[in-house]
Design an enzyme around this catalytic site. Structure first.
Site, PDB file in Angstrom:
ATOM      1  N   ASN A  86      11.756   1.110  -2.613  1.00 38.90           N
ATOM      2  CA  ASN A  86      11.606   0.072  -3.722  1.00 38.90           C
ATOM      3  C   ASN A  86      11.996   1.037  -5.215  1.00 38.90           C
ATOM      4  OD1 ASN A  86      10.777  -2.097  -2.511  1.00 38.90           O
ATOM      5  ND2 ASN A  86       8.470  -1.159  -2.561  1.00 38.90           N
ATOM      6  N   GLY A  92       9.571  -3.323  -7.396  1.00 41.84           N
ATOM      7  CA  GLY A  92       8.382  -3.248  -6.837  1.00 41.84           C
ATOM      8  C   GLY A  92       7.531  -1.865  -6.567  1.00 41.84           C
ATOM      9  N   HIS A  99       9.975   7.304  -1.930  1.00 42.24           N
ATOM     10  CA  HIS A  99       9.352   7.315  -0.505  1.00 42.24           C
ATOM     11  C   HIS A  99      10.188   6.064   0.155  1.00 42.24           C
ATOM     12  CE1 HIS A  99       7.018   5.042  -3.652  1.00 42.24           C
ATOM     13  NE2 HIS A  99       6.925   4.132  -2.474  1.00 42.24           N
ATOM     14  N   LEU A 100      10.270   6.279   1.501  1.00 45.18           N
ATOM     15  CA  LEU A 100      10.966   5.388   2.543  1.00 45.18           C
ATOM     16  C   LEU A 100       9.744   4.602   3.160  1.00 45.18           C
ATOM     17  CD1 LEU A 100      13.746   4.355   3.224  1.00 45.18           C
ATOM     18  CD2 LEU A 100      13.928   5.794   5.166  1.00 45.18           C
TER      19      LEU A 100
HETATM   20  P1  DGP Z   1       5.840   1.464  -3.688  1.00 42.15           P
HETATM   21  O1  DGP Z   1       5.121   0.046  -4.121  1.00 42.15           O
HETATM   22  O2  DGP Z   1       7.201   1.120  -2.794  1.00 42.15           O
HETATM   23  O3  DGP Z   1       5.892   2.434  -4.643  1.00 42.15           O
HETATM   24  O4  DGP Z   1       4.936   1.878  -2.438  1.00 42.15           O
HETATM   25  C1  DGP Z   1       3.804   2.825  -2.668  1.00 42.15           C
HETATM   26  C2  DGP Z   1       2.694   2.888  -1.564  1.00 42.15           C
HETATM   27  O5  DGP Z   1       2.046   3.975  -1.533  1.00 42.15           O
HETATM   28  C3  DGP Z   1       2.059   1.673  -1.358  1.00 42.15           C
HETATM   29  O6  DGP Z   1       2.345   0.935   0.056  1.00 42.15           O
HETATM   30  C4  DGP Z   1       0.588   2.241  -1.115  1.00 42.15           C
HETATM   31  C5  DGP Z   1       1.026   3.603  -0.867  1.00 42.15           C
HETATM   32  N1  DGP Z   1       0.084   4.492  -1.713  1.00 42.15           N
HETATM   33  C6  DGP Z   1      -0.432   4.688  -3.022  1.00 42.15           C
HETATM   34  N2  DGP Z   1      -1.284   5.723  -2.880  1.00 42.15           N
HETATM   35  C7  DGP Z   1      -1.532   6.344  -1.934  1.00 42.15           C
HETATM   36  C8  DGP Z   1      -2.099   7.306  -1.259  1.00 42.15           C
HETATM   37  O7  DGP Z   1      -2.819   8.023  -2.162  1.00 42.15           O
HETATM   38  N3  DGP Z   1      -2.331   7.597  -0.061  1.00 42.15           N
HETATM   39  C9  DGP Z   1      -1.294   7.133   0.738  1.00 42.15           C
HETATM   40  N4  DGP Z   1      -1.164   7.355   1.924  1.00 42.15           N
HETATM   41  N5  DGP Z   1      -0.497   6.150   0.413  1.00 42.15           N
HETATM   42  C10 DGP Z   1      -0.555   5.601  -1.005  1.00 42.15           C
END
Ligand code: DGP
Length: 113
Positions: A86, A92, A99-100
């Site tokens: 995203n 989004g 990140h993928l």
């Molecule tokens: P996006 O919305 O594409 O930026 O995805 C961000 C993702 O990161 C979302 O699916 C939730 C995840 N996420 C947010 N904070 C953390 C965290 O502290 N640890 C992990 N493992 N995932 C996280």
């Protein structure tokens, strides 16, 4: 820099790590949207996809090949999976370190919401 994914990459915050090498690290999403939901990130900070210089674009390929390798290891390569990156608000993006997403384990809808 106050970046949660940099902190996970640097082991300042614990992540449930699925894969790591010198350039990329993959860990399970904290809020999984599918039975398999892994985030694959470069260790180097890029805020959005827009911020990856063309000459550093090989890292994007490595994120993709890492996703394919993880899919094989998790036995979802044949059933299928989705990879998504995203970008910015309309895309989004909520965490501003690229990140993928690797999503698998259920039938994913198309078009996405
Ligand atoms: P996006 O919305 O594409 O930026 O995805 C961000 C993702 O990161 C979302 O699916 C939730 C995840 N996420 C947010 N904070 C953390 C965290 O502290 N640890 C992990 N493992 N995932 C996280």
């Amino acid at each position: 820099m106050d970046c949660i994914f940099c902190k996970i990459a640097q082991k300042q915050i614990k992540g449930n790590i699925a894969f790591e090498n010198d350039r990329v690290i993959a860990f399970h999403d904290l809020f999984p949207q599918a039975p398999t939901h892994i985030l694959i990130i470069p260790k180097q900070h890029y805020t959005t996809l827009n911020d990856v210089p063309v000459e550093q674009g090989a890292i994007l390929g490595e994120l993709m090949t890492t996703a394919a390798q993880l899919a094989k290891e998790l036995d979802v390569a044949e059933s299928g999976y989705r990879v998504v990156m995203n970008c910015n608000a309309d895309g989004g993006q909520s965490v501003y370190h690229i990140h993928l997403h690797l999503l698998a384990g259920r039938r994913l809808n198309w078009p996405p919401g």
